[in-house]
Design an enzyme around this catalytic site. Structure first.
Site, short mmCIF file in Angstrom:
data_model
loop_
_atom_site.label_atom_id
_atom_site.label_comp_id
_atom_site.label_asym_id
_atom_site.label_seq_id
_atom_site.Cartn_x
_atom_site.Cartn_y
_atom_site.Cartn_z
N LYS A 232 -5.10 -8.14 -9.35
CA LYS A 232 -5.50 -6.76 -9.83
C LYS A 232 -5.71 -6.82 -11.32
O LYS A 232 -6.60 -6.13 -11.86
CB LYS A 232 -4.35 -5.74 -9.17
CG LYS A 232 -4.55 -5.59 -7.63
CD LYS A 232 -3.28 -4.88 -7.10
CE LYS A 232 -3.60 -4.84 -5.48
NZ LYS A 232 -2.27 -4.32 -4.97
N GLN B 220 3.16 -1.55 -5.69
CA GLN B 220 2.98 -2.89 -4.83
C GLN B 220 3.91 -2.80 -3.72
O GLN B 220 5.09 -2.74 -3.93
CB GLN B 220 2.93 -4.09 -5.46
CG GLN B 220 2.69 -5.31 -4.66
CD GLN B 220 1.09 -5.31 -4.23
OE1 GLN B 220 0.26 -4.82 -4.92
NE2 GLN B 220 0.91 -5.87 -3.14
N ASP C 274 -4.19 4.17 -4.25
CA ASP C 274 -3.95 3.46 -3.03
C ASP C 274 -4.44 4.42 -1.64
O ASP C 274 -4.35 4.01 -0.37
CB ASP C 274 -2.68 2.96 -2.63
CG ASP C 274 -2.28 1.54 -3.18
OD1 ASP C 274 -3.29 0.88 -2.80
OD2 ASP C 274 -1.24 1.35 -3.77
N1 GUN Z 1 0.78 -4.66 -0.18
C1 GUN Z 1 -0.28 -4.95 0.53
N2 GUN Z 1 -1.43 -4.37 0.52
C2 GUN Z 1 -1.19 -3.26 -0.35
C3 GUN Z 1 -2.05 -2.48 -0.72
O1 GUN Z 1 -3.14 -2.32 -0.58
N3 GUN Z 1 -1.51 -1.59 -1.96
C4 GUN Z 1 -0.21 -1.86 -2.15
N4 GUN Z 1 0.27 -0.81 -3.20
N5 GUN Z 1 0.64 -2.55 -1.57
C5 GUN Z 1 0.14 -3.47 -0.72
#
Ligand code: GUN
Length: 282
Positions: free
Chosen positions: A53, A97, A120
């Site tokens: 990211k 995350q 998200d």
């Molecule tokens: N863990 C697995 N996929 C995601 C996601 O799309 N966003 C976040 N914040 N954590 C994750």
């Protein structure tokens, strides 16, 4: 042989467009977007996701703030850190995350994120907007799938759409987005009685379970569109999806690969959401 749904190429196109937009705004004196990412604990997969990211942000000109915390922090501490970011005018998006280490209250932590910075689309008001068909932020993985379908002119209208998996992050919102595009949607899960019988009805099949090669060729209809959200390791430690790619690709009309399919699109959609938040704030 199926046509490959090339997430990598589409993600690159989307990111290029965002990069151009950010560069043009910067030239006008507007500050760039800023995304804050929080990683708690030492889960290796999460560390890779967060690193990717950050790389995406750098590539397109988004400022990224990284917060790394040990697994021993408290909910109260994490919530107070989120609240600081909520009130920081320079921060457009906040991402925590998941999964959080055991002992931390994921629901409470996510609920602390300001809805207008929830890139998200995990906060309940944003989830509610998705249900109502009027979202501010689209959930990244399902949105990435919809972008891929649109890119290849695959219209869900009137099609049998089967989603395998009912997670809050992928399965449930995926079903909502397909429904919003007029698909006839079925969600399958671990208690579904005869999974193959349902998946064989699918014109569009989205596999989001997290089980390596669960979807085999006998489980799909000839000519189906198969989208693989899975990210697993096979018996040799090689990255693979939920779909048994080669045999299924002989039968499908379109198929997304792993890697190079949905995963990269999820990341592109996160960048899109960070820019959505930034546009509304600058
Ligand atoms: N863990 C697995 N996929 C995601 C996601 O799309 N966003 C976040 N914040 N954590 C994750």
């Amino acid at each position: 042989m199926a046509i490959i749904l090339d997430g990598k190429a589409l993600a690159a196109k989307i990111k290029k467009k965002l990069a151009d937009e950010i560069a043009a705004k910067k030239a006008e004196g507007v500050r760039p977007p800023c995304l804050a990412v929080m990683l708690v604990g030492d889960d290796p997969a999460s560390a890779i996701y967060v690193r990717n990211k950050k790389k995406d942000c750098e590539e397109i000109g988004i400022r990224s703030l990284e917060f790394l915390f040990g697994a021993d922090i408290t909910d109260d501490f994490l919530v107070s850190e989120i609240e600081k970011l909520n009130s920081d005018d320079e921060v457009d998006g906040i991402l925590v995350q998941l999964p959080l280490p055991k002992g931390l209250d994921e629901k409470r932590v996510i609920a602390a994120i300001s809805p207008d910075k929830d890139v998200d689309a995990f906060v309940s008001s944003n989830v509610g907007q998705i249900m109502l068909g009027d979202p501010t932020f689209l959930p990244c993985t399902p949105a990435g799938v919809m972008e891929m379908l649109a890119e290849y002119n695959i219209d869900p209208t009137g099609k049998e759409c089967v989603v395998v998996g009912r997670s809050n992050i992928v399965g449930k919102p995926m079903a909502m987005l397909l429904l919003a595009k007029n698909g006839t949607v079925t969600i399958c899960h671990s208690r579904t009685k005869d999974l193959a019988e349902v998946t064989r009805r699918a014109d569009i099949l989205v596999a989001a379970v997290g089980k390596a090669k669960l979807i085999t060729a006998d489980m799909i209809k000839q000519g189906a569109v198969v989208v693989d959200v899975g990210m697993n390791r096979d018996e040799n430690g090689k990255l693979c999806g939920d779909v048994d790619f080669y045999p299924v690709s002989e039968k499908a009309s379109y198929i997304s690969p792993v890697p190079g399919g949905v995963g990269v699109m999820t990341r592109a959609m996160l960048m899109e959401n960070a820019c959505t938040a930034w546009r509304s704030r600058t």
